[in-house]
Write a protein that holds these residues in place. Sequence first.
Motif, PDB file in Angstrom:
ATOM      1  N   ALA A 386       0.846  -1.197   0.000  1.00  0.00           N
ATOM      2  CA  ALA A 386       0.000   0.000   0.000  1.00  0.00           C
ATOM      3  C   ALA A 386       0.875   1.238   0.000  1.00  0.00           C
ATOM      4  O   ALA A 386       2.007   1.229   0.489  1.00  0.00           O
ATOM      5  CB  ALA A 386      -0.932   0.005   1.216  1.00  0.00           C
ATOM      6  N   ALA A 387       0.323   2.311  -0.565  1.00  0.00           N
ATOM      7  CA  ALA A 387       1.024   3.599  -0.590  1.00  0.00           C
ATOM      8  C   ALA A 387      -0.001   4.715  -0.483  1.00  0.00           C
ATOM      9  O   ALA A 387      -1.121   4.604  -1.011  1.00  0.00           O
ATOM     10  CB  ALA A 387       1.838   3.760  -1.863  1.00  0.00           C
ATOM     11  N   VAL A 400       4.523  21.334  -0.354  1.00  0.00           N
ATOM     12  CA  VAL A 400       4.935  20.404   0.702  1.00  0.00           C
ATOM     13  C   VAL A 400       4.128  19.124   0.531  1.00  0.00           C
ATOM     14  O   VAL A 400       2.999  19.141   0.033  1.00  0.00           O
ATOM     15  CB  VAL A 400       4.726  20.993   2.109  1.00  0.00           C
ATOM     16  N   GLY A 401       4.717  18.000   0.934  1.00  0.00           N
ATOM     17  CA  GLY A 401       4.025  16.740   0.740  1.00  0.00           C
ATOM     18  C   GLY A 401       4.447  15.692   1.742  1.00  0.00           C
ATOM     19  O   GLY A 401       5.425  15.846   2.480  1.00  0.00           O
ATOM     20  N   ALA A 402       3.698  14.588   1.745  1.00  0.00           N
ATOM     21  CA  ALA A 402       3.989  13.446   2.605  1.00  0.00           C
ATOM     22  C   ALA A 402       3.691  12.173   1.826  1.00  0.00           C
ATOM     23  O   ALA A 402       2.777  12.135   0.983  1.00  0.00           O
ATOM     24  CB  ALA A 402       3.157  13.496   3.881  1.00  0.00           C
ATOM     25  N   LEU A 403       4.466  11.137   2.100  1.00  0.00           N
ATOM     26  CA  LEU A 403       4.285   9.840   1.461  1.00  0.00           C
ATOM     27  C   LEU A 403       4.531   8.749   2.487  1.00  0.00           C
ATOM     28  O   LEU A 403       5.504   8.815   3.250  1.00  0.00           O
ATOM     29  CB  LEU A 403       5.266   9.672   0.289  1.00  0.00           C
ATOM     30  N   THR A 404       3.657   7.759   2.510  1.00  0.00           N
ATOM     31  CA  THR A 404       3.874   6.598   3.354  1.00  0.00           C
ATOM     32  C   THR A 404       3.622   5.345   2.539  1.00  0.00           C
ATOM     33  O   THR A 404       2.722   5.313   1.694  1.00  0.00           O
ATOM     34  CB  THR A 404       2.978   6.624   4.608  1.00  0.00           C
ATOM     35  N   THR A 405       4.452   4.328   2.753  1.00  0.00           N
ATOM     36  CA  THR A 405       4.297   3.045   2.072  1.00  0.00           C
ATOM     37  C   THR A 405       4.424   1.931   3.099  1.00  0.00           C
ATOM     38  O   THR A 405       5.064   2.091   4.144  1.00  0.00           O
ATOM     39  CB  THR A 405       5.353   2.835   0.975  1.00  0.00           C
ATOM     40  N   ASP A 506      11.395  -0.340   0.729  1.00  0.00           N
ATOM     41  CA  ASP A 506      11.229  -1.563  -0.046  1.00  0.00           C
ATOM     42  C   ASP A 506      10.166  -1.464  -1.131  1.00  0.00           C
ATOM     43  O   ASP A 506      10.088  -2.327  -1.994  1.00  0.00           O
ATOM     44  CB  ASP A 506      10.902  -2.732   0.893  1.00  0.00           C
ATOM     45  N   MET A 507       9.342  -0.414  -1.102  1.00  0.00           N
ATOM     46  CA  MET A 507       8.407  -0.177  -2.198  1.00  0.00           C
ATOM     47  C   MET A 507       9.025   0.713  -3.273  1.00  0.00           C
ATOM     48  O   MET A 507       8.437   0.936  -4.315  1.00  0.00           O
ATOM     49  CB  MET A 507       7.129   0.480  -1.670  1.00  0.00           C
ATOM     50  N   GLY A 508      10.210   1.235  -3.011  1.00  0.00           N
ATOM     51  CA  GLY A 508      10.872   2.117  -3.963  1.00  0.00           C
ATOM     52  C   GLY A 508      12.104   1.470  -4.552  1.00  0.00           C
ATOM     53  O   GLY A 508      12.272   0.246  -4.521  1.00  0.00           O
ATOM     54  N   PHE A 509      12.988   2.320  -5.109  1.00  0.00           N
ATOM     55  CA  PHE A 509      14.254   1.838  -5.649  1.00  0.00           C
ATOM     56  C   PHE A 509      15.368   2.566  -4.900  1.00  0.00           C
ATOM     57  O   PHE A 509      15.942   3.532  -5.367  1.00  0.00           O
ATOM     58  CB  PHE A 509      14.349   2.094  -7.150  1.00  0.00           C
ATOM     59  N   LEU A 510      15.632   2.076  -3.694  1.00  0.00           N
ATOM     60  CA  LEU A 510      16.673   2.633  -2.840  1.00  0.00           C
ATOM     61  C   LEU A 510      17.755   1.564  -2.702  1.00  0.00           C
ATOM     62  O   LEU A 510      17.660   0.675  -1.867  1.00  0.00           O
ATOM     63  CB  LEU A 510      16.100   3.013  -1.467  1.00  0.00           C
TER      64      LEU A 510
END
Length: 769
Positions: A386-387, A400-405, A506-510
């Motif tokens: 989920a994101a 400004v923003g926020a993101l949660t995964t 882990d939902m991204g490309f890090l």
Amino acid sequence: MLNKVLSSLSIIAPCLWFSASSLAAEPAIPYINASVNIDGKMDETVWQQAKLIAIDNVTWPYENTQSPVTTSVRVFENGQSLFLAFDAKDPDPAQIRAFFRDRDRSWNDDLVGIKIDSFNNGRSAYQFFINPLGVQQDSIENVLSDSEDSSWNGIWDSAGQINDTGYVVEVEIPLRVLNFDDSQDTKTMAMEFLRFYPRSERLRISSMQIAHENQCWVCQMPAFTGFSGTKQNSNLAVIPAMVVSHQQTRDIDGSTIPDWEDDTNYEPGLDVKWAITPDTTLNATLNPDFSQVEADNGQLSVNNSFSLFFPEKRAFFLDNADYFSSHINLLHTRNIAAPDYGAKLTGSKQGHTYAAFVTNDEFTNVMVPGNLGSSVVSLEQKSENAALRYRYDANETLSVGALTTTRQSEDYKNQLLSLDGKYEPTANDTFKAQILTSKTDYDPAMVKELCDDETLENCEIDESVLRTQLEDDNQGLGYMLDYRHNQKHWKAFASYRNYDAALRADMGFLSQVDFNKFITGFEYRWYGDEQTWWNRTRWYTDWDISHNENGELLEKEIQSNIAISGPLQSTIDFGVDHRKRAGLRHDESSLAIDGNTDLFSENTQWIYLESKPAPGVFSGLTLRTGNRVDLANNRMADERYIRPLLDFYLGQHFEVRLRHTYQKLTADGMEVFTANLSDIRFTYQFNINSYLRLAFIKTDIRRNQANYIDDVDSQYKRLSTQLLYAYKLNPQTVFFAGYSDNGYQDDDLSKISKDNKTFFAKFSYAWLL
């Protein structure tokens, strides 16, 4: 005194220009209760009532010079669609560059089109471009992430015809394709009308003037009012699909070639897209087909310790994907392999942008990052994903923003929270910041997978195994700060990133953690004119330094290059890199750098050449030489790297695309390895809707076993082939049928042996209700 006044005005001119443009009278798109037949003829009388706009200003490679060709566009809307008719004159129509290609592959052709900032907030823009034969290109330009995503596809109509004086293109863009603020009766959208004129130079010709010192071009687009009678009665798309595949596989072990195992699958699926309002969209999918229809571009991974990146190509994730973007890639949906269901809600209203999605996955694929490399672990267990993203655009200068995964399976869980901001106090200055925190619990099965089914006590420990040991410290923190100043002739920038050892996205490309990196750089640009043989020259340099969180040096690098653009749409880019970097750890059971690694110095010289000398021809060549760390043997080696590229058309329908990569490493006077990767594709495009493509991707790696510390195969070959027929009425109404196979050869096999064969067909149809 007068000189001081003039000097002050020159400093604030960009800001005054921006304010003046926003205060100027906004032109209107006329409403006409009519429609036209999109056939590229422009013979309906309604076009005479449409608004006429001249496209006569060259904005690239020059800054606001008179166009050498005449172009105009007529525009109107009827409450449901935006209609455009481009009349592009040409002094020599035989030189028009136009070929039948698949969608989004005609960027080098003659083009006309429109950019639309449908929220008029300077944050993103839809791009619609069409070549003279009617082939469509569309994409999303994202100002916040400084990127363009051509994988986005809308359903719209276009047609083009070449005539004795140039060409005509007609376009209908249903307003259901656009997201916009529906709270106002009269809508305001920023628009730019464009023509690309590729001859010896590729001219970008616009309906507006652009100040090059202002790095936000979308922000400079003029606003147009209208659309007060907008109706979106057709706001529901239902897209059933069926995928049929017959797969034959076998597990080749050594010289034993077992019999094929057959598996036939019939997979029905359903996608639903509901535009609840023009600014809020709900996407849902059941048993979706997320299979890769077309093969990814080949990439060499030899002598590379970090994971390769592959772009997303799947429709469910691509729709409004820019709503989830931030300064760091924290949502890379290729991590989700095979979901049974998915749901996504996106919207934007009066400065508030929000997006959320949830899916499951038949597998759990997790990247385990480190500071000297990364690994990918795959578990055959279902996961939930989920994101949630929110962004507030306070005004034209501040966002400004926020993101949660979250991602979790049986005994594994990763949660991430991020806050970000972007501030542009002037048209020349940009500040970006982002902070993120995570909490991760690794499944013990991941360690077992990394240890080849051995227990941790019996495992051959390396960095990826150590990075999974987060029981006592599973919470991570990271942040980035970035500033850049841009003028017409120069740009300066500086950024700093700090990701601690426990940070995971882990939902991204890090792919790298446990490091901090400072980078600063400078660029200077020279502009040519009609009297110079070149049109642009750019000198770029930057310096960066990286340490782990214990302050131990990982890398220090300085690089510089000069790029010159000139006739035949050519570019010559050459540069030098000097880098000091840590090699492999002597003791893999310790994450220490000092005293546990050698510090190597790499010196590299490279050149890149590119040209489009004739219609339908593109050539490129990358050459690189110098010394580089041999990662398999932890020493310095000499490298030779060559990558030629060639695309050419035989007639208007048949394309040949050739890519080859050659890389050779030599150390201690002997060869280490020689790697070759060939990617060859033949495409016959019958018309704008259908094509037949044959692709070959071959990897050939030969290693000198006598020059390796560990045991390695002396040869590895892999060959992948694919034959694909595609018919696309629109991006959602498609038919694919094809065959693909894969085979490999190593020291246990005398020739390339196939281990996979697949016959497949896919059909989907979009009902627009």
